[in-house]
Design a protein around this motif. Structure first.
Motif, PDB file in Angstrom:
ATOM      1  N   PRO A 143     -11.537   2.433   4.648  1.00 34.72           N
ATOM      2  CA  PRO A 143     -11.994   3.341   3.594  1.00 34.72           C
ATOM      3  C   PRO A 143     -11.551   4.796   3.855  1.00 34.72           C
ATOM      4  O   PRO A 143     -11.067   5.115   4.932  1.00 34.72           O
ATOM      5  CB  PRO A 143     -13.512   3.236   3.712  1.00 34.72           C
ATOM      6  N   ALA A 145     -10.294   1.408  -5.541  1.00 36.80           N
ATOM      7  CA  ALA A 145      -9.541   0.432  -4.741  1.00 36.80           C
ATOM      8  C   ALA A 145      -8.135   0.919  -4.430  1.00 36.80           C
ATOM      9  O   ALA A 145      -7.456   1.469  -5.295  1.00 36.80           O
ATOM     10  CB  ALA A 145      -9.472  -0.890  -5.493  1.00 36.80           C
ATOM     11  N   TYR A 146      -7.719   0.720  -3.192  1.00 36.85           N
ATOM     12  CA  TYR A 146      -6.324   0.978  -2.808  1.00 36.85           C
ATOM     13  C   TYR A 146      -5.477  -0.211  -3.243  1.00 36.85           C
ATOM     14  O   TYR A 146      -5.902  -1.358  -3.123  1.00 36.85           O
ATOM     15  CB  TYR A 146      -6.215   1.171  -1.290  1.00 36.85           C
ATOM     16  N   GLU A 147      -4.296   0.060  -3.741  1.00 38.97           N
ATOM     17  CA  GLU A 147      -3.390  -1.021  -4.160  1.00 38.97           C
ATOM     18  C   GLU A 147      -2.059  -0.891  -3.418  1.00 38.97           C
ATOM     19  O   GLU A 147      -1.437   0.170  -3.443  1.00 38.97           O
ATOM     20  CB  GLU A 147      -3.106  -0.944  -5.675  1.00 38.97           C
ATOM     21  N   ALA A 177     -18.149   0.068  -2.469  1.00 33.37           N
ATOM     22  CA  ALA A 177     -17.558   0.829  -3.575  1.00 33.37           C
ATOM     23  C   ALA A 177     -18.646   1.503  -4.411  1.00 33.37           C
ATOM     24  O   ALA A 177     -18.498   2.654  -4.829  1.00 33.37           O
ATOM     25  CB  ALA A 177     -16.703  -0.087  -4.440  1.00 33.37           C
ATOM     26  N   ASN A 219      -9.384   6.488  -1.309  1.00 34.09           N
ATOM     27  CA  ASN A 219      -9.463   5.081  -1.722  1.00 34.09           C
ATOM     28  C   ASN A 219     -10.037   4.231  -0.605  1.00 34.09           C
ATOM     29  O   ASN A 219     -10.367   4.739   0.466  1.00 34.09           O
ATOM     30  CB  ASN A 219      -8.085   4.584  -2.161  1.00 34.09           C
ATOM     31  N   ALA A 275     -17.317  -5.195  -0.281  1.00 36.99           N
ATOM     32  CA  ALA A 275     -16.536  -4.350  -1.197  1.00 36.99           C
ATOM     33  C   ALA A 275     -17.390  -3.881  -2.367  1.00 36.99           C
ATOM     34  O   ALA A 275     -17.353  -2.708  -2.756  1.00 36.99           O
ATOM     35  CB  ALA A 275     -15.314  -5.120  -1.706  1.00 36.99           C
ATOM     36  N   HIS A 280      -9.957  -0.055   1.008  1.00 35.06           N
ATOM     37  CA  HIS A 280      -9.687  -1.494   0.932  1.00 35.06           C
ATOM     38  C   HIS A 280     -10.117  -2.180   2.219  1.00 35.06           C
ATOM     39  O   HIS A 280     -10.359  -1.524   3.233  1.00 35.06           O
ATOM     40  CB  HIS A 280      -8.228  -1.787   0.576  1.00 35.06           C
ATOM     41  N   TYR A 319     -10.072  -4.918  -4.070  1.00 32.65           N
ATOM     42  CA  TYR A 319     -10.331  -4.200  -2.805  1.00 32.65           C
ATOM     43  C   TYR A 319      -9.893  -4.982  -1.563  1.00 32.65           C
ATOM     44  O   TYR A 319      -9.909  -4.443  -0.468  1.00 32.65           O
ATOM     45  CB  TYR A 319     -11.823  -3.851  -2.612  1.00 32.65           C
TER      46      TYR A 319
END
Ligand SMILES: [Zn+2]
Length: 430
Positions: free
Chosen positions: A380, A343-345, A336, A289, A332, A291, A359
């Motif tokens: 990333p 995307a990291y959450e 991406a 992922n 982003a 961000h 992101y």
């Protein structure tokens, strides 16, 4: 906490909010806060004792309490010189000031214990005095940052060299090499050579520097080798156990030395902090992922530290977010699309993170807090994923190769190209 109209006597405007703050402070017991040891960040533990000293209101009470309580500071934090905020007098409206506090910088209204506002001014509890910041009623005025940084609107863009006039500092995260074990950025899988984040960020930086220079930017690397920027070492932090001394060395002293270099001598228009992320999984799993972290989301306990409160206000008043957020959005989007990373959450209601856009997350890290200009903190890839391990094994190479079932650039060149393309796209004139 606004109070009074223009003609209210000064005592009511100033003393009343102070009195309220005093009561709030005296009745409030700070919870113990153990800053989480995030893999990606330098979030610092704050183990200062609770501050119970009432807010001093007069020179007499101030002199009585002076020196009785140690100032609440973050790890290796320095006592702020609040007069440095003088340059921001009458440069921001109350509306914008509160908007930035509530949406970007402060978690759970933590600022309200330290700052009171009315239509004309903000009263800021510095820990042993009160700093008064006057708002402007007119349009925002360009503030005098600690050092002036160029914004997109200040650049004259050329077609082939669209970053001409921009000075970018690249901060290769961590140290790597012989220091990778001490800084706990040394992953080993089988007999393959270790995955060292600090070594990889440096390699990525050299590719990124070349690409940004091709676009006309002036580029400075914050470090050029796998050695620390600070002259301090763990042995310099006496009177504590080895692990604590090591953490003070790589997590605090090293970042603070880089901040001094950036703020006092490099003074760039933008800092790109390069990192690689990792998951908490003890065994390699598939899936990566990405961000981007911008300075923000200060936890109430972080705002209770004098230096962090001051540094938060420096960013807020300098308006770094106005440059960071649109730039991060463009990076982003390009990053991406070129890498295919999702995307990291962070989990919902995370106490140390605020989602600002897809992101893009606000977090208060030592680097993005101390560097006094727009800072883009990249997170990333997932170093301990099976996908990444395959790419690490492939190493750095020119052109494309079949890696993990697909023709790919080396992970370092892919990272550098996607980031450089994102930066270039942002500064392109419409
Ligand atoms: Zn990192």
């Amino acid at each position: 906490m606004s109070s009074g109209k223009g003609k209210t006597p000064f005592r009511i405007v100033v003393i009343l909010p102070l009195l309220l703050l005093t009561i709030a402070l005296a009745s409030y017991f700070w919870p113990n806060f153990h800053g989480k040891d995030h893999f990606s960040g330098q979030s610092e533990a704050n183990l200062e004792p609770p501050l119970l000293t009432p807010l001093p209101q007069t020179p007499e009470t101030m002199s009585k309490t002076a020196g009785l309580f140690p100032p609440a500071l973050s790890s290796l934090g320095r006592l702020p010189d609040w007069s440095q905020l003088d340059r921001f007098q009458q440069t921001i409206t109350r509306e914008e000031f509160l908007h930035r506090l509530d949406t970007i910088y402060s978690k759970n209204e933590g600022w309200k214990r330290w700052i009171a506002t009315n239509d004309k001014l903000a009263l800021i509890n510095t820990g042993n005095a009160v700093y008064t910041l006057k708002f402007t009623s007119g349009p925002l005025r360009s503030p005098g940052a600690i050092f002036p940084f160029k914004k997109k609107s200040d650049l004259i863009s050329f077609k082939s060299h669209r970053l001409t006039g921009l000075h970018i500092a690249i901060d290769p995260g961590h140290i790597g090499g012989d220091f990778a074990k001490i800084e706990e950025r040394n992953l080993r899988y089988g007999d393959h050579e270790p995955i060292q984040e600090g070594t990889m960020t440096l390699l990525t930086s050299t590719h990124l520097k070349a690409l940004l220079e091709e676009l006309g930017a002036q580029v400075t690397l914050v470090r050029k080798t796998t050695t620390p920027v600070t002259s301090l070492r763990p042995r310099d932090f006496t009177g504590r156990d080895q692990k604590s001394a090591e953490k003070l060395f790589y997590r605090s002293a090293e970042i603070r030395a880089r901040a001094d270099l950036i703020n006092q001598s490099i003074q760039p228009d933008l800092v790109l902090c390069l990192h690689f992320n990792a998951s908490a999984s003890p065994v390699p799993l598939a899936g990566q992922n990405f961000h981007i972290i911008l300075n923000g989301a200060y936890h109430p306990a972080e705002i209770s530290n004098q230096d962090e409160r001051f540094e938060m206000l420096q960013h807020l008043l300098a308006g770094t977010i106005s440059e960071e957020l649109p730039l991060a959005k463009k990076i982003a989007e390009i990053f991406a699309s070129q890498t295919g990373l999702p995307a990291y959450e962070y989990r919902p209601n995370h106490p140390y993170a605020t989602k600002l856009a897809p992101y893009i997350w606000g977090r208060n890290l030592l680097a993005n807090r101390l560097y006094q200009c727009p800072v883009i903190f990249m997170e990333p890839y997932t170093m301990n994923s099976t996908d990444f391990i395959a790419r690490h094994k492939a190493g750095d190479y020119e052109g494309q190769r079949l890696v993990d079932g697909k023709m790919r650039l080396s992970v370092y060149r892919e990272y550098a190209k996607a980031l450089a393309d994102g930066v270039a796209a942002y500064y392109r004139k419409q």
